[in-house]
Design a protein around this motif. Structure first.
Motif, PDB file in Angstrom:
ATOM      1  N   TRP A 138       0.107   5.315  -0.503  1.00 38.61           N
ATOM      2  CA  TRP A 138      -0.606   5.536   0.758  1.00 38.61           C
ATOM      3  C   TRP A 138       0.378   6.061   1.807  1.00 38.61           C
ATOM      4  N   ALA A 155      -1.316   3.081   5.750  1.00 38.86           N
ATOM      5  CA  ALA A 155      -1.065   1.749   5.177  1.00 38.86           C
ATOM      6  C   ALA A 155      -0.958   0.699   6.276  1.00 38.86           C
ATOM      7  N   LEU A 215       0.826  -1.207   0.000  1.00 37.04           N
ATOM      8  CA  LEU A 215       0.000   0.000   0.000  1.00 37.04           C
ATOM      9  C   LEU A 215       0.861   1.258   0.000  1.00 37.04           C
TER      10      LEU A 215
END
Length: 277
Positions: A136, A141, A131
């Protein structure tokens, strides 16, 4: 080839796994490999990349569990198994999603598997890294990865409790994980789904100067240990190759579970006594 079979005492068993249905949830299988000649393979793709094994991990583990002789070398713990369920829950890169794992486990149990070998474990850190690589913020994340871990763990607990009510009530085993760095820190706990109630977590052993010893990569505190270093088994595309890992050890235990299931069948009391000895 076969040192793990000798260490496990398989050659002394009168059982071969005959009549036992085994499910392998991994990266698929090379169906054309001679190690699986005579095995009825029921395959299902849960990863979306086809059942063929471009990774090789699933083929190798399947060979340990039930493989026939290859070039005169015995590789399989339970070569009498003729009925196998192959669920591809990991894509060709060796990664997958929890949905595929859950669906594969449910399919295996509903299909009457007596033994289920999971090659997967929850990779919370890996999801957080994935992520973050997508842009992110790291804090978000990590939070999403932990929530995903928690929800998947709850689903696995519920699913395993449900499977325990089925007539087959399969033996489920999974690798303890290869995250240990025991030369730096002495203790690493096993990783889920291995640590779940009802799942036999398996650590890896290697051959040392004074006998069998824990592999340096094998996570601590498994339920069982088995050979998992320099294990020779089927290679995708043909032939044999060695691999290391707690999944190799898990495959040994899955094969032994197949022998145990055969020994427990009515009329197999003598064989059961030999296995337990």
């Amino acid at each position: 080839p076969g040192w793990g079979l000798v260490a496990s005492g398989v050659s002394a068993s009168p059982c071969t796994g005959a009549g036992v249905r085994v499910a392998l949830l991994d990266t698929g299988i090379d169906r054309a490999h001679p190690a699986f000649l005579g095995v009825a393979l029921t395959c299902r793709d849960f990863a979306g990349t086809g059942i063929d094994d471009a990774n090789g991990h699933g083929t190798h583990c399947a060979g340990i569990v039930l493989g026939r002789e290859v070039d005169g070398a015995r590789i399989g713990v339970a070569p009498g198994v003729t009925d196998a369920l192959i669920g591809k829950v990991l894509a060709d890169d060796g990664r997958g999603r929890s949905e595929g794992l859950l669906r594969g486990l449910l399919w295996a149990a509903e299909s009457g598997a007596h033994v289920v070998a999971l090659a997967a474990r929850l990779d919370t850190a890996g999801l957080a890294e994935e992520l973050a690589a997508e842009g992110w913020p790291m804090g978000l994340a990590v939070s999403v990865a932990l929530e995903s871990h928690r929800m998947t763990l709850r689903l696995l607990h519920e699913l395993l409790a449900m499977l325990g009510q089925l007539a087959a009530d399969p033996v489920i085993c999974a690798p303890a994980g290869n995250d240990s760095r025991r030369t730096i820190a002495p203790e690493f706990e096993v990783s889920v789904p291995d640590a779940l109630t009802g799942v036999i977590s398996v650590g890896a052993l290697g051959q040392g100067a004074s006998g069998l010893a824990p592999a340096p990569f094998s996570n601590a505190a498994p339920v069982m240990v088995a050979p998992g270093v320099n294990v020779v088994s089927a290679a995708a595309g043909g032939g044999l190759r060695p691999l290391n890992g707690t999944t190799m050890a898990c495959a040994h235990v899955a094969g032994l579970a197949a022998l145990w299931c055969e020994a427990r069948r009515p009329g197999a009391a003598a064989a059961g006594a030999a296995v337990m000895a």
